[in-house]
Every structure is written in C-alpha cells, then in structure tokens.
Design a protein around this motif. Structure first.
Motif, mmCIF file in Angstrom:
data_model
loop_
_atom_site.group_PDB
_atom_site.id
_atom_site.type_symbol
_atom_site.label_atom_id
_atom_site.label_comp_id
_atom_site.label_asym_id
_atom_site.label_seq_id
_atom_site.Cartn_x
_atom_site.Cartn_y
_atom_site.Cartn_z
ATOM 1 N N THR A 55 1.061 -6.190 11.324
ATOM 2 C CA THR A 55 0.587 -4.800 11.309
ATOM 3 C C THR A 55 -0.374 -4.562 10.163
ATOM 4 O O THR A 55 -1.442 -3.955 10.337
ATOM 5 N N VAL A 56 -0.004 -5.033 8.976
ATOM 6 C CA VAL A 56 -0.874 -4.853 7.814
ATOM 7 C C VAL A 56 -2.198 -5.580 8.038
ATOM 8 O O VAL A 56 -3.280 -5.057 7.719
ATOM 9 N N GLU A 88 -8.820 5.641 -9.876
ATOM 10 C CA GLU A 88 -7.436 6.092 -10.032
ATOM 11 C C GLU A 88 -6.858 6.599 -8.720
ATOM 12 O O GLU A 88 -5.702 6.368 -8.399
ATOM 13 N N GLY A 89 -7.692 7.278 -7.927
ATOM 14 C CA GLY A 89 -7.212 7.807 -6.663
ATOM 15 C C GLY A 89 -6.788 6.712 -5.708
ATOM 16 O O GLY A 89 -5.775 6.841 -5.010
ATOM 17 N N ARG A 90 -7.541 5.619 -5.661
ATOM 18 C CA ARG A 90 -7.194 4.525 -4.757
ATOM 19 C C ARG A 90 -5.965 3.778 -5.268
ATOM 20 O O ARG A 90 -5.133 3.342 -4.474
ATOM 21 N N LYS A 91 -5.842 3.638 -6.575
ATOM 22 C CA LYS A 91 -4.659 2.973 -7.102
ATOM 23 C C LYS A 91 -3.402 3.772 -6.768
ATOM 24 O O LYS A 91 -2.357 3.189 -6.474
ATOM 25 N N ARG A 92 -3.509 5.079 -6.750
ATOM 26 C CA ARG A 92 -2.350 5.916 -6.439
ATOM 27 C C ARG A 92 -1.864 5.683 -5.013
ATOM 28 O O ARG A 92 -0.675 5.839 -4.714
ATOM 29 N N ASP A 93 -2.763 5.282 -4.126
ATOM 30 C CA ASP A 93 -2.401 5.077 -2.725
ATOM 31 C C ASP A 93 -1.920 3.663 -2.423
ATOM 32 O O ASP A 93 -1.569 3.362 -1.274
ATOM 33 N N VAL A 94 -1.920 2.779 -3.415
ATOM 34 C CA VAL A 94 -1.344 1.450 -3.231
ATOM 35 C C VAL A 94 0.137 1.607 -2.881
ATOM 36 O O VAL A 94 0.826 2.495 -3.394
ATOM 37 N N LEU A 95 0.625 0.740 -1.994
ATOM 38 C CA LEU A 95 2.035 0.782 -1.604
ATOM 39 C C LEU A 95 2.740 -0.475 -2.091
ATOM 40 O O LEU A 95 2.337 -1.593 -1.760
ATOM 41 N N VAL A 96 3.787 -0.284 -2.892
ATOM 42 C CA VAL A 96 4.647 -1.381 -3.332
ATOM 43 C C VAL A 96 5.910 -1.356 -2.475
ATOM 44 O O VAL A 96 6.523 -0.305 -2.284
ATOM 45 N N ASN A 118 6.693 1.539 10.606
ATOM 46 C CA ASN A 118 6.591 2.945 11.009
ATOM 47 C C ASN A 118 5.875 3.772 9.949
ATOM 48 O O ASN A 118 5.070 4.651 10.279
ATOM 49 N N ILE A 119 6.149 3.495 8.686
ATOM 50 C CA ILE A 119 5.476 4.221 7.599
ATOM 51 C C ILE A 119 3.984 3.990 7.677
ATOM 52 O O ILE A 119 3.178 4.925 7.562
ATOM 53 N N LEU A 120 3.578 2.745 7.893
ATOM 54 C CA LEU A 120 2.155 2.414 7.947
ATOM 55 C C LEU A 120 1.503 3.002 9.189
ATOM 56 O O LEU A 120 0.342 3.430 9.155
ATOM 57 N N GLU A 121 2.223 3.017 10.304
ATOM 58 C CA GLU A 121 1.667 3.568 11.542
ATOM 59 C C GLU A 121 1.502 5.078 11.459
ATOM 60 O O GLU A 121 0.602 5.649 12.067
ATOM 61 N N GLU A 122 2.382 5.726 10.725
ATOM 62 C CA GLU A 122 2.281 7.174 10.585
ATOM 63 C C GLU A 122 1.084 7.592 9.747
ATOM 64 O O GLU A 122 0.593 8.689 9.852
ATOM 65 N N PRO A 137 -2.077 8.426 3.258
ATOM 66 C CA PRO A 137 -3.354 7.767 3.536
ATOM 67 C C PRO A 137 -3.143 6.273 3.717
ATOM 68 O O PRO A 137 -2.183 5.708 3.185
ATOM 69 N N THR A 138 -4.025 5.639 4.480
ATOM 70 C CA THR A 138 -3.927 4.187 4.616
ATOM 71 C C THR A 138 -4.048 3.556 3.243
ATOM 72 O O THR A 138 -5.026 3.787 2.534
ATOM 73 N N PRO A 139 -3.062 2.779 2.823
ATOM 74 C CA PRO A 139 -3.129 2.201 1.466
ATOM 75 C C PRO A 139 -4.258 1.184 1.365
ATOM 76 O O PRO A 139 -4.524 0.439 2.315
#
Length: 238
Positions: free
Chosen positions: A106-107, A178-186, A234-238, A2-4
């Motif tokens: 991109t971000v 919690e669901g949105r925090k799980r989708d954060v990308l470090v 590429n990860i973000l675009e996918e 999912p989009t972070p």
C-alpha cells in the motif's frame, strides 16, 4: 490525515514478530558465556524486550553482578556472541506479522518513501526481510540500525536527523520543511518509538500488539492505536 511524505517503521514488534527469537537467543547467550549460572527469569527478559533497550544495556540489566566489575568492552563481546547465535538459530524464529506485505504494498502504491529505523542490527533486518519475502520494498540505504555510522538509539532523533535525512536528500525526497516533517508517520510498538516521534514533532501510530508496556505507551498519547497492520493500511487509505 494528509498523505505522509515518509513512513518510518520500527522492526521488532511492529513489522516482525521477533519475541521468541530474542528471548531464546538471550538465553542461549547466557548459556554460552555463563554455563554454570541459571539464565535470567523470563519475566526479566520480557521486561527488557518491552523497554526497547539495546543489547549492551539489556545484558547489563540482566546481569547486574557484572556491571561494577566489567568494562563496556565485555558487554560488547556479549553483543557479538548474541548476534552470532541469532544469525545461526534466532532468524529461523522470526516471522512477519499478518498484513505486513499488504501494508508495504500500500505504501509503495501510494509512492510514499519508506524507512526502517531500528535498534536492531541492519544485517539482521535485511535477512528477515529476505527470509519473509519482503525485500525490495524499502531501499537498503533507508534501513538504519544499531552500528550504522551516526545512528543513535531511539528516542534520540539522531538516526533521522544525521543519517536518514541526508540519504533522503540524495534521493530527492523533500521533507526538510517543518510542515512536511510534521506529517511524517512513525509506526512502532514501544515507548522508545513514540518518544522518537514526539521528539521529531511528527505523527505516531502505536502497535498495541507489540512489545511495549500498555500503560507507559498509552500515557504518551499516540495519534493512533492499532491491533494489527491492516489497521495501518486503513489509516493510510483514509
């Protein structure tokens, strides 16, 4: 993925190649404060860089003879001297990794909030961004570093929970559930970064080209492993 709702970048070894600047500044700091002693061996300096240790801990580890007899305040004076030399000579050696600007663009295009959480001082981060034409992508209030009030060294999550999260709320960025925090990308390069993401319960991209030890980082099973910042795009675009 999912989009972070948020992308958190490390600085050293992730967005910026600072290896030469750190190594040289450590040597110059030793030369300044211990002119009669030889500098630490390159291998020992590089091991400290790879560990993600803070400056005070780095100097303690590189100068073990002084640990038992020196107060913490003495090593803080070493940190201050290091930062003086870094600002004067080290910044000129700092360069953005290829693809850094394209990644930030991109971000930004995807309207994803961005932060830098680093064990580096905030002023050094801001200076490097300006020097490399990357200022303006990440709001200054979302850059958290050493000496930021309330910040903790990674992998402790205090810099996120106690500092960044309240600032995000002030700007209307919602990642409290919690669901949105799980989708954060470090995005980071050392075991400290991967551990930070794991402690947050979110996803992590390990930048293999950075300073972290291969075996230690792979053992923590990051969600993605990349050899360049273009792969993060590429990860973000996918």
């Amino acid at each position: 993925m999912p989009t972070p709702p948020l992308v958190i970048f490390d600085f050293d070894g992730t967005l910026f190649n600072t290896h030469a600047s750190i190594k040289e500044t450590i040597k110059l700091t030793f030369a300044s404060l211990l002119p009669a002693s030889p500098p630490p061996p390159d291998a020992e300096i590089e091991a400290q860089i790879a560990s993600g240790a803070g400056l005070a801990d780095t100097f303690r580890n590189l100068y073990p003879d002084a640990v038992s007899s020196s107060s913490p305040a003495e090593f803080e004076s070493w940190v201050l001297r290091y930062r003086e030399i870094y600002a004067e000579k080290g910044q000129a050696l700092v360069t953005a990794y290829p693809g850094a600007k394209a990644l930030l663009e991109t971000v930004q295009r995807k309207s994803i909030p961005m932060s830098i959480i680093s064990n580096k001082g905030v002023e050094a981060v801001k200076t490097a961004l300006v020097n490399n034409g990357l200022e303006g992508f990440i709001p200054v209030e979302f850059i958290i570093g050493d000496k930021t009030p309330g910040a903790k060294r990674k992998p402790d999550v205090g810099s996120f929970e106690d500092v960044l999260l309240p600032r995000l709320r002030e700007k209307g960025v919602d990642i409290d559930t919690e669901g949105r925090k799980r989708d954060v990308l470090v995005v980071g390069d050392t075991v400290a970064d991967i551990g930070f993401a794991r402690n947050l319960g979110c996803r992590v991209c390990w930048c293999r080209y950075g300073y972290g030890g291969k075996e230690e980082c792979e053992a923590l099973r990051p969600d993605w492993i990349v050899d360049g910042l273009g792969e993060v795009v590429n990860i973000l675009e996918e």
